[in-house]
Structures are given as structure tokens and as C-alpha cells.
Write a protein that holds these residues in place. Structure first.
Motif, PDB file in Angstrom:
ATOM      1  N   ALA A  34      47.303  27.118  34.125  1.00  0.00           N
ATOM      2  CA  ALA A  34      46.843  26.505  35.372  1.00  0.00           C
ATOM      3  C   ALA A  34      45.515  25.761  35.221  1.00  0.00           C
ATOM      4  N   GLY A  35      45.158  25.357  33.990  1.00  0.00           N
ATOM      5  CA  GLY A  35      43.902  24.646  33.770  1.00  0.00           C
ATOM      6  C   GLY A  35      42.681  25.511  34.031  1.00  0.00           C
ATOM      7  N   CYS A  36      42.886  26.821  34.120  1.00  0.00           N
ATOM      8  CA  CYS A  36      41.794  27.732  34.462  1.00  0.00           C
ATOM      9  C   CYS A  36      42.074  29.085  33.824  1.00  0.00           C
ATOM     10  N   LEU A  37      41.091  29.624  33.129  1.00  0.00           N
ATOM     11  CA  LEU A  37      41.236  30.921  32.464  1.00  0.00           C
ATOM     12  C   LEU A  37      40.337  31.924  33.175  1.00  0.00           C
ATOM     13  N   THR A  38      40.907  33.029  33.632  1.00  0.00           N
ATOM     14  CA  THR A  38      40.120  34.046  34.325  1.00  0.00           C
ATOM     15  C   THR A  38      40.245  35.386  33.600  1.00  0.00           C
ATOM     16  N   GLY A  39      39.231  36.223  33.743  1.00  0.00           N
ATOM     17  CA  GLY A  39      39.297  37.509  33.061  1.00  0.00           C
ATOM     18  C   GLY A  39      38.098  38.378  33.316  1.00  0.00           C
ATOM     19  N   ILE A  40      38.068  39.473  32.585  1.00  0.00           N
ATOM     20  CA  ILE A  40      36.988  40.455  32.701  1.00  0.00           C
ATOM     21  C   ILE A  40      36.507  40.804  31.298  1.00  0.00           C
ATOM     22  N   GLY A  41      35.201  40.752  31.099  1.00  0.00           N
ATOM     23  CA  GLY A  41      34.616  41.104  29.811  1.00  0.00           C
ATOM     24  C   GLY A  41      33.158  41.490  30.014  1.00  0.00           C
TER      25      GLY A  41
ATOM     26  N   ALA B 241      35.560  32.844  35.433  1.00  0.00           N
ATOM     27  CA  ALA B 241      36.545  31.779  35.632  1.00  0.00           C
ATOM     28  C   ALA B 241      36.083  30.595  34.799  1.00  0.00           C
ATOM     29  N   ALA B 242      36.917  30.176  33.852  1.00  0.00           N
ATOM     30  CA  ALA B 242      36.525  29.121  32.922  1.00  0.00           C
ATOM     31  C   ALA B 242      37.567  28.003  32.939  1.00  0.00           C
TER      32      ALA B 242
ATOM     33  N   VAL C 185      43.695  27.377  41.846  1.00  0.00           N
ATOM     34  CA  VAL C 185      42.841  27.844  42.942  1.00  0.00           C
ATOM     35  C   VAL C 185      43.127  29.315  43.216  1.00  0.00           C
ATOM     36  N   LYS C 186      44.411  29.663  43.209  1.00  0.00           N
ATOM     37  CA  LYS C 186      44.802  31.052  43.465  1.00  0.00           C
ATOM     38  C   LYS C 186      44.219  31.983  42.403  1.00  0.00           C
ATOM     39  N   LYS C 187      44.199  31.524  41.142  1.00  0.00           N
ATOM     40  CA  LYS C 187      43.609  32.329  40.062  1.00  0.00           C
ATOM     41  C   LYS C 187      42.110  32.545  40.295  1.00  0.00           C
ATOM     42  N   GLN C 188      41.409  31.482  40.673  1.00  0.00           N
ATOM     43  CA  GLN C 188      39.965  31.601  40.917  1.00  0.00           C
ATOM     44  C   GLN C 188      39.677  32.566  42.065  1.00  0.00           C
ATOM     45  N   LEU C 189      40.455  32.455  43.145  1.00  0.00           N
ATOM     46  CA  LEU C 189      40.236  33.334  44.293  1.00  0.00           C
ATOM     47  C   LEU C 189      40.513  34.782  43.925  1.00  0.00           C
ATOM     48  N   ARG C 190      41.525  35.014  43.082  1.00  0.00           N
ATOM     49  CA  ARG C 190      41.831  36.380  42.659  1.00  0.00           C
ATOM     50  C   ARG C 190      40.683  36.944  41.808  1.00  0.00           C
ATOM     51  N   ALA C 191      40.117  36.114  40.934  1.00  0.00           N
ATOM     52  CA  ALA C 191      38.987  36.563  40.116  1.00  0.00           C
ATOM     53  C   ALA C 191      37.798  36.926  41.005  1.00  0.00           C
ATOM     54  N   GLN C 192      37.558  36.132  42.046  1.00  0.00           N
ATOM     55  CA  GLN C 192      36.459  36.439  42.970  1.00  0.00           C
ATOM     56  C   GLN C 192      36.739  37.718  43.767  1.00  0.00           C
ATOM     57  N   GLU C 193      37.999  37.910  44.156  1.00  0.00           N
ATOM     58  CA  GLU C 193      38.370  39.129  44.879  1.00  0.00           C
ATOM     59  C   GLU C 193      38.084  40.364  44.022  1.00  0.00           C
ATOM     60  N   ILE C 194      38.438  40.285  42.738  1.00  0.00           N
ATOM     61  CA  ILE C 194      38.183  41.394  41.814  1.00  0.00           C
ATOM     62  C   ILE C 194      36.679  41.623  41.663  1.00  0.00           C
TER      63      ILE C 194
ATOM     64  N   MET D 267      34.362  40.990  43.864  1.00  0.00           N
ATOM     65  CA  MET D 267      33.834  41.601  45.086  1.00  0.00           C
ATOM     66  C   MET D 267      34.228  43.071  45.192  1.00  0.00           C
ATOM     67  N   GLU D 268      35.496  43.382  44.887  1.00  0.00           N
ATOM     68  CA  GLU D 268      35.974  44.769  44.994  1.00  0.00           C
ATOM     69  C   GLU D 268      35.223  45.693  44.040  1.00  0.00           C
ATOM     70  N   ASN D 269      34.926  45.178  42.853  1.00  0.00           N
ATOM     71  CA  ASN D 269      34.345  46.019  41.807  1.00  0.00           C
ATOM     72  C   ASN D 269      32.874  45.732  41.537  1.00  0.00           C
ATOM     73  N   ARG D 270      32.298  44.854  42.384  1.00  0.00           N
ATOM     74  CA  ARG D 270      30.884  44.470  42.267  1.00  0.00           C
ATOM     75  C   ARG D 270      30.552  44.033  40.837  1.00  0.00           C
ATOM     76  N   LEU D 271      31.302  43.061  40.352  1.00  0.00           N
ATOM     77  CA  LEU D 271      31.096  42.536  39.012  1.00  0.00           C
ATOM     78  C   LEU D 271      30.321  41.229  39.071  1.00  0.00           C
ATOM     79  N   LEU D 272      29.373  41.062  38.170  1.00  0.00           N
ATOM     80  CA  LEU D 272      28.715  39.774  37.986  1.00  0.00           C
ATOM     81  C   LEU D 272      29.780  38.696  37.799  1.00  0.00           C
ATOM     82  N   SER D 273      29.610  37.548  38.451  1.00  0.00           N
ATOM     83  CA  SER D 273      30.608  36.476  38.388  1.00  0.00           C
ATOM     84  C   SER D 273      30.052  35.302  37.584  1.00  0.00           C
ATOM     85  N   VAL D 274      30.828  34.832  36.604  1.00  0.00           N
ATOM     86  CA  VAL D 274      30.391  33.737  35.725  1.00  0.00           C
ATOM     87  C   VAL D 274      31.416  32.604  35.795  1.00  0.00           C
ATOM     88  N   HIS D 275      30.927  31.378  36.046  1.00  0.00           N
ATOM     89  CA  HIS D 275      31.794  30.192  36.102  1.00  0.00           C
ATOM     90  C   HIS D 275      31.445  29.249  34.952  1.00  0.00           C
TER      91      HIS D 275
END
Length: 474
Positions: A59-66, A76-77, A92-101, A103-111
Motif C-alpha cells: 500500500a505504499g506505506c510500511l507500518t510496524g512496531i520496534g 509509519a514509513a 490511509v487505513k494502515k496509517q490510522l491502524r498504526a496510530q490506533e495501536i 494510542m492504545e499502548n501509549r507508544l512513541l509514534s515515528v513517521h
């Protein structure tokens, strides 16, 4: 094979153009420089695969946790080798899901932004609705209010709505001669005013670092930009998650054997304890109500050192099994213990043929409704893994997508649908109905296609397909 294909981004030619002609690092190389180690959890890597708008892998966008400096982060890269990093609806759906995660887990967000903005021919699926592109910026504001830090790197083109991602972040870095930031690029300036202007003059790194102040840090190169991000993270005053004092015990039975235990068909179910013995630390499992409602297995165990309550399908979710499940889920909620659901819907029983059977059927529905309420209201983290079939109301009772588990993963053999296509009739009821049989066969084939794990994951109805033997690590 599909995961390997996704890792190639837009293909060999696109990667060469990106890295050699444009002198930019490939998105996965950027992450290697940024993260503590290469062992990150990529979210929904197959999103967009075989979708109707041109088979857009990743989807032209890579999301994850590290982890960065020991701090867990959601990222979100942009992958500019796929359609120039332009955002499709699934991106867009991938980015929103990464942000939801985050917020739920209080993780630093990097774009990491390297994108041509929204794909305009699909603007009606990207722009106007509540959960479309603008929600990314809304979430950024809400996360700031929640005290969740956000950091952005402009490591390529950053156009139109995408320009708000770095400007709304707490701190942003822009890379010299590579990063550009503007609402409309030079071609639109030319069309609107007749003026010739270069990307660097209009929105380059020096302009935004020295004149506009849109960027907080100027980086002479990509490598220095990611080092700068690591330095920023080290000043956020976030506490790293402490490492385990000792290595958790491995299961007595090899997790590699889970590959052979994944149910191939849905006309039967395996004893789920075969799977649990290869999933929990030391194969130790403290079962709850072991002799009651045995078609649902509940109990406590550790996975990679973490205590979890386990709710695992072991056949038809009967009345007594659902009551047991409701009781156990409430226990976990009271004790603050995360719950791991293992879904594998059993073949549905025949409908009631007598008054007594109808009463039993009603009691089963009441007990399942009670368990649904317990699952919905349990204020603890929930992780769901579909290890076999996931059909109808069992999806709700066992914390499927509509019950908002923190994470939902599928094994590749999983099937997700309202009804099991295997049990779907292809012969019409008695009577000579012209064309009915063909229509039923077409519907069965459609249900079969739409219930596959790959169809589900392409549409982001889950957080990704995982190999059974990787379940403990994920």
C-alpha cells in the motif's frame, strides 16, 4: 512467497530509480538505521495485495512496531518505490491502524514521510469521510494532548495533506537536497502563477530550517537524520521497558511443529492442548474448570515470560463452555491479566428438531451472549489469533475484529466468514428451479474466495498473517 514479494516494494526497476537516480535509501534500509535491531513486527504487510486498484503491494506505506533506544515505537514509513509513495485508501487505513495501536499502548509514534500525497483519482475514498486521510492529523493532535510523543522525518517528497504530518509532530527532521515540504509542488505553481521555481527554493531543507521554521532539525544526509531521531528519542524522558531478568523457558514441544498442527480442513477440530503445549513457556498450563464445558479450554500460562489468560476453541461452543468462558474472562478482567484468544470454529450443529432441542439452543445463545458481554467489557489487553476457521457468532464470542482486540493475527490456513462455505448447499431445495443450482455454485465459490486469510489481510481486517511457528515471538 508473498511476504518476500512485498519486501521488494515497487519492484527492481523502481528500487533502482529510488536508490541510484534519486540517491535515497530504500524504506527497509531506513528502518535498519533507525531501529535498535532488525527484529521488528511489521503490521499487515499484505495490505493492498490483489485489491481492485492495480495490485498495490504494501500500500505504499510500511507500518510496524520496534524499539529505538530501548523505547517501544509505532512507525509509519512511506515506500516511495510503490506509486511514488502516494496514498491509496488501504494506505490511509494502515496509517490510522498504526496510530490506533500507538494510542492504545501509549507508544512513541515515528513517521518517515516520502510521499506524493493522496492518489487523486480515488479522492472520494480517501478524503471526505470520518476515517479517511484527515483523521491522521486529528489523531496527531489527540496523541499530543495525551502526552504521546511524535517524531517525523521528511526524507523525500512531502506534498499536500502529507505536509501536515511533520508540521504537527513534536519534533521533525528534514534532509538536505532530499526532503521537500509544500502544499503544492513546482508544476502547480507554474500552472497557477506562471512562475518557475525549483523544489529546493519552494520547500527544501534550508528554507524550512532557516526561514519558515517548519522543521526543527536540519540533516545533511539520511544517516545523520536517523541518528538525529535516535538523539531526539533519548531526550523524551521515556522509560525503556525493562528487560527480562532471565530467558523464559521454551515449550517442551517444538513450536516448529505448529506448522503441521494448523488445521487443514474445518470438518473437524484438533485437541487445542496440542497447540497450547507448543505455545506456552515450559508447556505449563494451569487449566480453569478443566472437567466442565470441555469444548472451550481456559486457563493461565506464560508466553515469553508474560502471564496471560488463554481462551481456546476446542469444539462447538456449547452452553456450559460459554458459561465457563464468561466466568474466566471476568476473572482476567478483575485481575488485570491480558487474554489470548485462539479461534477455531467447530462445524455448526444441526438446527433444533424438537421442543427440547429448541430450548437447549436458546440456552446456548443466552450463554454465548453472556460471554460476548464479558469479552466486550473486560478492560484488559486482548490478542486474538485465528488458528483455523472463524465463522459467524463464534467470531464475536471469541473476540473477533468487531470486538476490538488490541491485535488480531491469522495463520495462513485461517478462514474468516459469516458462514462456512464447506457447509453451503449447492443443490436447491426440491423443485425444478432453472438456474438456481448454478447461482448457488457461484455464491459458494464467492464465499470460498472471500473467506481466505489473504483476502482478509489485504483489506486490513486483521493485523497480518503470521506463520504458526512464529506465534510465540509475535
Amino acid at each position: 512467497e508473498l511476504l518476500e514479494r512485498v519486501k521488494e516494494g515497487g519492484g527492481e526497476n523502481a528500487v533502482l530509480r529510488h536508490t541510484q537516480r534519486n540517491k535515497k535509501l530504500f524504506v527497509r534500509e531506513r528502518l535498519r538505521l533507525l531501529l535498535d535491531d532488525a527484529d521488528f513486527l511489521e503490521l499487515s504487510p499484505l495490505a493492498g495485495l490483489h485489491m481492485p486498484y492495480g495490485n498495490v503491494p504494501a500500500a505504499g506505506c510500511l507500518t510496524g512496531i520496534g524499539r529505538i533506544c530501548g523505547i517501544w515505537c509505532a512507525f509509519a514509513a512511506s515506500d516511495a518505490t510503490v506509486k511514488g509513495g502516494t496514498l491509496y485508501p488501504i494506505g490511509v487505513k494502515k496509517q490510522l491502524r498504526a496510530q490506533e495501536i500507538a494510542m492504545e499502548n501509549r507508544l512513541l509514534s515515528v513517521h518517515l514521510v516520502d510521499s506524493g500525497g493522496a492518489f487523486l483519482p480515488l479522492q472520494s475514498e480517501l478524503f471526505p469521510d470520518k476515517l479517511h486521510g484527515g483523521r491522521v492529523f486529528y489523531n496527531e493532535a489527540i496523541m499530543s494532548a495525551m502526552g504521546i510523543p511524535q517524531v517525523a522525518v521528511v526524507c523525500g517528497s512531502c506534498v499536500a495533506g502529507g505536509a501536515y504530518v511533520p508540521t504537527m509532530a513534536e519534533e521533525s527532521v528534514i534532509i538536505d537536497k532530499i526532503g521537500t515540504l509544500f502544499l503544492a509542488g513546482p508544476p502547480l505553481v507554474k500552472a497557477a502563477t506562471g512562475e518557475d521555481v525549483s523544489p529546493e527554493e519552494l520547500g527544501g531543507a534550508r528554507l524550512h530550517s532557516q526561514v519558515s521554521g517548519c522543521s526543527d532539525h536540519f540533516a545533511p544526509s539520511e544517516k545523520e537524520a536517523y541518528e538525529c531521531v535516535r538523539n531526539i528519542v533519548s531526550t523524551l524522558n521515556c522509560e525503556p521497558v525493562p528487560e527480562q531478568d532471565r530467558e523464559p523457558d521454551s515449550p517442551l514441544y517444538s513450536p516448529e511443529e505448529l506448522l503441521g498442527l494448523a488445521p487443514l480442513a474445518y470438518s473437524y477440530t484438533l485437541p487445542v492442548k496440542l497447540i497450547l503445549s507448543r505455545l506456552v513457556d515450559g508447556s505449563r498450563f494451569q487449566e480453569f474448570k478443566a472437567a466442565y464445558g470441555t469444548t472451550l479450554v481456559t486457563g493461565f500460562g506464560h508466553v515469553e515470560g508474560h502471564l496471560v489468560g488463554i481462551v481456546a476453541s476446542n469444539g462447538e461452543l456449547a452452553h456450559d463452555a460459554a458459561l465457563k468462558g464468561s466466568h474466566f474472562v471476568q476473572l482476567c478482567g478483575q485481575r488485570g491479566i491480558p487474554i489470548l484468544f485462539l479461534q477455531n470454529t467447530a462445524p455448526q450443529p444441526e438446527g433444533p428438531a424438537s421442543i427440547s432441542q429448541a430450548e437447549a439452543h436458546s440456552n446456548r445463545l443466552k450463554a454465548q451472549a453472556s460471554m460476548m458481554a464479558a469479552v466486550a467489557c473486560a478492560a484488559v489487553p486482548k490478542i486474538t489469533i485465528v488458528i483455523g476457521g472463524c465463522f459467524g457468532n463464534d467470531s464475536y464470542v471469541m473476540c473477533g475484529r468487531s470486538f476490538s482486540p488490541n491485535f488480531l493475527f491469522l495463520w495462513p490456513n485461517a478462514r474468516v466468514a459469516l458462514v462456512d462455505s464447506q457447509n453451503f448447499p449447492t443443490v436447491p431445495p426440491a423443485g425444478d428451479w432453472t438456474g438456481e443450482e448454478l447461482e448457488l455454485k457461484h455464491l459458494k465459490a464467492k464465499l470460498e474466495e472471500e473467506s481466505s486469510a489473504f483476502y482478509s489481510s489485504a483489506r486490513l481486517w486483521d493485523d497480518g498473517i503470521i506463520l504458526p511457528q512464529d506465534t510465540r515471538k509475535v
